[in-house]
Design a protein around this motif. Structure first.
Motif, PDB file in Angstrom:
ATOM      1  N   ALA A   4     -45.497 -13.756  87.689  1.00 55.94           N
ATOM      2  CA  ALA A   4     -45.384 -13.568  86.244  1.00 55.94           C
ATOM      3  C   ALA A   4     -45.171 -14.912  85.575  1.00 55.94           C
ATOM      4  CB  ALA A   4     -44.216 -12.633  85.907  1.00 55.94           C
ATOM      5  N   GLU A   5     -45.909 -15.148  84.498  1.00 61.40           N
ATOM      6  CA  GLU A   5     -45.763 -16.360  83.689  1.00 61.40           C
ATOM      7  C   GLU A   5     -45.781 -17.614  84.555  1.00 61.40           C
ATOM      8  OE1 GLU A   5     -42.519 -16.180  80.947  1.00 61.40           O
ATOM      9  OE2 GLU A   5     -42.927 -14.095  80.388  1.00 61.40           O
ATOM     10  N   ASP A   6     -46.734 -17.699  85.458  1.00 62.43           N
ATOM     11  CA  ASP A   6     -46.941 -18.862  86.332  1.00 62.43           C
ATOM     12  C   ASP A   6     -45.809 -19.074  87.335  1.00 62.43           C
ATOM     13  OD1 ASP A   6     -49.322 -19.433  85.003  1.00 62.43           O
ATOM     14  OD2 ASP A   6     -48.291 -20.646  83.492  1.00 62.43           O
ATOM     15  N   LEU A   7     -44.976 -18.075  87.531  1.00 60.03           N
ATOM     16  CA  LEU A   7     -43.927 -18.147  88.538  1.00 60.03           C
ATOM     17  C   LEU A   7     -44.190 -17.107  89.623  1.00 60.03           C
ATOM     18  CD1 LEU A   7     -40.645 -18.474  86.406  1.00 60.03           C
ATOM     19  CD2 LEU A   7     -41.937 -20.299  87.535  1.00 60.03           C
ATOM     20  N   ALA A  52     -39.957  -6.119  89.144  1.00 59.41           N
ATOM     21  CA  ALA A  52     -40.785  -5.848  87.965  1.00 59.41           C
ATOM     22  C   ALA A  52     -40.397  -6.819  86.868  1.00 59.41           C
ATOM     23  CB  ALA A  52     -40.594  -4.408  87.493  1.00 59.41           C
ATOM     24  N   VAL A  53     -41.366  -7.175  86.038  1.00 62.38           N
ATOM     25  CA  VAL A  53     -41.147  -8.165  84.981  1.00 62.38           C
ATOM     26  C   VAL A  53     -41.725  -7.651  83.674  1.00 62.38           C
ATOM     27  CG1 VAL A  53     -41.605 -10.525  84.199  1.00 62.38           C
ATOM     28  CG2 VAL A  53     -41.255 -10.077  86.637  1.00 62.38           C
ATOM     29  N   ALA A  54     -40.976  -7.832  82.593  1.00 58.03           N
ATOM     30  CA  ALA A  54     -41.471  -7.534  81.247  1.00 58.03           C
ATOM     31  C   ALA A  54     -40.669  -8.347  80.245  1.00 58.03           C
ATOM     32  CB  ALA A  54     -41.364  -6.050  80.917  1.00 58.03           C
ATOM     33  N   CYS A  55     -41.354  -8.915  79.276  1.00 57.24           N
ATOM     34  CA  CYS A  55     -40.712  -9.600  78.146  1.00 57.24           C
ATOM     35  C   CYS A  55     -39.700 -10.642  78.602  1.00 57.24           C
ATOM     36  CB  CYS A  55     -40.054  -8.587  77.221  1.00 57.24           C
ATOM     37  SG  CYS A  55     -41.207  -7.398  76.531  1.00 57.24           S
ATOM     38  N   GLY A  56     -40.042 -11.408  79.625  1.00 54.96           N
ATOM     39  CA  GLY A  56     -39.168 -12.476  80.084  1.00 54.96           C
ATOM     40  C   GLY A  56     -37.978 -12.017  80.887  1.00 54.96           C
ATOM     41  N   THR A  57     -37.957 -10.760  81.310  1.00 58.81           N
ATOM     42  CA  THR A  57     -36.851 -10.219  82.099  1.00 58.81           C
ATOM     43  C   THR A  57     -37.368  -9.769  83.467  1.00 58.81           C
ATOM     44  OG1 THR A  57     -35.674  -9.452  80.127  1.00 58.81           O
ATOM     45  CG2 THR A  57     -35.046  -8.454  82.220  1.00 58.81           C
ATOM     46  N   ARG A  74     -37.114 -17.181  83.325  1.00 64.31           N
ATOM     47  CA  ARG A  74     -37.186 -18.637  83.358  1.00 64.31           C
ATOM     48  C   ARG A  74     -35.898 -19.294  83.821  1.00 64.31           C
ATOM     49  NH1 ARG A  74     -42.155 -20.740  83.749  1.00 64.31           N
ATOM     50  NH2 ARG A  74     -43.597 -19.537  82.456  1.00 64.31           N
ATOM     51  N   SER A  75     -34.763 -18.671  83.508  1.00 66.39           N
ATOM     52  CA  SER A  75     -33.470 -19.292  83.806  1.00 66.39           C
ATOM     53  C   SER A  75     -32.841 -18.815  85.100  1.00 66.39           C
ATOM     54  CB  SER A  75     -32.491 -19.031  82.659  1.00 66.39           C
ATOM     55  OG  SER A  75     -32.182 -17.644  82.576  1.00 66.39           O
ATOM     56  N   GLY A  76     -33.176 -17.590  85.527  1.00 65.81           N
ATOM     57  CA  GLY A  76     -32.494 -17.007  86.677  1.00 65.81           C
ATOM     58  C   GLY A  76     -31.098 -16.515  86.351  1.00 65.81           C
ATOM     59  N   ARG A  77     -30.708 -16.537  85.078  1.00 69.36           N
ATOM     60  CA  ARG A  77     -29.361 -16.112  84.673  1.00 69.36           C
ATOM     61  C   ARG A  77     -29.248 -14.589  84.725  1.00 69.36           C
ATOM     62  NH1 ARG A  77     -27.041 -14.719  79.720  1.00 69.36           N
ATOM     63  NH2 ARG A  77     -29.037 -15.103  78.662  1.00 69.36           N
ATOM     64  N   VAL A  78     -28.108 -14.092  85.210  1.00 67.97           N
ATOM     65  CA  VAL A  78     -27.882 -12.650  85.265  1.00 67.97           C
ATOM     66  C   VAL A  78     -27.674 -12.113  83.848  1.00 67.97           C
ATOM     67  CG1 VAL A  78     -26.387 -10.801  86.103  1.00 67.97           C
ATOM     68  CG2 VAL A  78     -26.891 -12.749  87.587  1.00 67.97           C
ATOM     69  N   LEU A  79     -28.493 -11.135  83.469  1.00 63.68           N
ATOM     70  CA  LEU A  79     -28.386 -10.509  82.157  1.00 63.68           C
ATOM     71  C   LEU A  79     -27.533  -9.245  82.215  1.00 63.68           C
ATOM     72  CD1 LEU A  79     -32.122 -10.864  81.027  1.00 63.68           C
ATOM     73  CD2 LEU A  79     -30.204 -12.431  80.604  1.00 63.68           C
TER      74      LEU A  79
END
Length: 215
Positions: A4-7, A52-57, A74-79
């Motif tokens: 996702a997003e080049d990652l 799964a990935v959506a909207c940067g999550t 992008r950050s790997g930060r826990v949301l």
């Protein structure tokens, strides 16, 4: 693994997760093996579920399936994290919801904070394929009632096969009437959806349905 997003997102057997860019450089890593090679999968352990990935999550299940974790892609930060008493199966994400199910119930969670938006019992009819979240709808393939009884079916009942329930992800309410999957015993099916069409494949046929949510 997910892209996702080049990652490229890689999950390890112990629950560690890495994000690697197209050049092969590590962008971020979290978990026990964040600074070590990924451990080999243990024999007999259930396969890891794809993230799964959506909207940067980014959302993924723990190895035991009882915890969902959402990270900033992008950050790997826990949301947020969501804990369940039984093993969860992650169906997918929309722009605002996450759908998962465990033994006995389907869950719709907020993609923003992991709070429960809706919960409903799983249908009494057994699944005949993996549920699909696509085009803003949740498709739930099950056997028809007539195919699940032990008694000999009537001639009319014998013509019934599987069906696909169509639900609204945010509320888990019916979004449209179920789709009948033809005649004969319900077979294991695979689902795909795009641009208002649902494709249902089994070992004997391919069926294409136009799908529109009811007003």
């Amino acid at each position: 693994m997910a892209v996702a997003e080049d990652l490229v997102i890689v999950l390890a057997d112990d629950g560690s997760v890495w994000a690697v860019d197209q050049a092969g450089s590590l962008v971020w890593a979290r978990g026990p093996a964040a600074s070590a090679p990924a451990p080999a999968a243990a024999a007999g352990r259930p396969a890891l579920q794809a993230p799964a990935v959506a909207c940067g999550t980014l959302v993924f299940c723990s190895p035991d399936g009882r915890q969902l974790t959402a990270l900033g892609l992008r950050s790997g930060r826990v949301l947020w994290q969501f804990f369940a008493p039984a093993r969860l199966s992650l169906v997918g994400l929309t722009r605002s919801e996450l759908v998962a199910f465990e033994d006995g119930r389907i869950l719709s969670l907020s993609l923003t904070d992991g709070s429960i938006l809706a919960s409903r019992p799983t249908p009494d009819l057994p699944l005949v394929g993996d549920p699909l979240l696509a085009d803003g709808l949740l498709f739930w393939p099950v056997a028809s009632q007539a195919t699940t009884t032990d008694s000999p079916p009537s001639p009319a009942a014998a013509s019934l096969g599987g069906q696909v329930l169509i639900l609204t992800p945010a509320t888990l309410a019916a979004a449209a009437p179920p789709l009948a999957l033809g005649r004969g015993p319900a077979r294991r099916v695979s689902l795909a959806a795009s641009d208002g069409q649902l494709v249902v494949c089994d070992d004997a046929s391919i069926q294409v349905f136009g799908v529109t949510a009811a007003d």
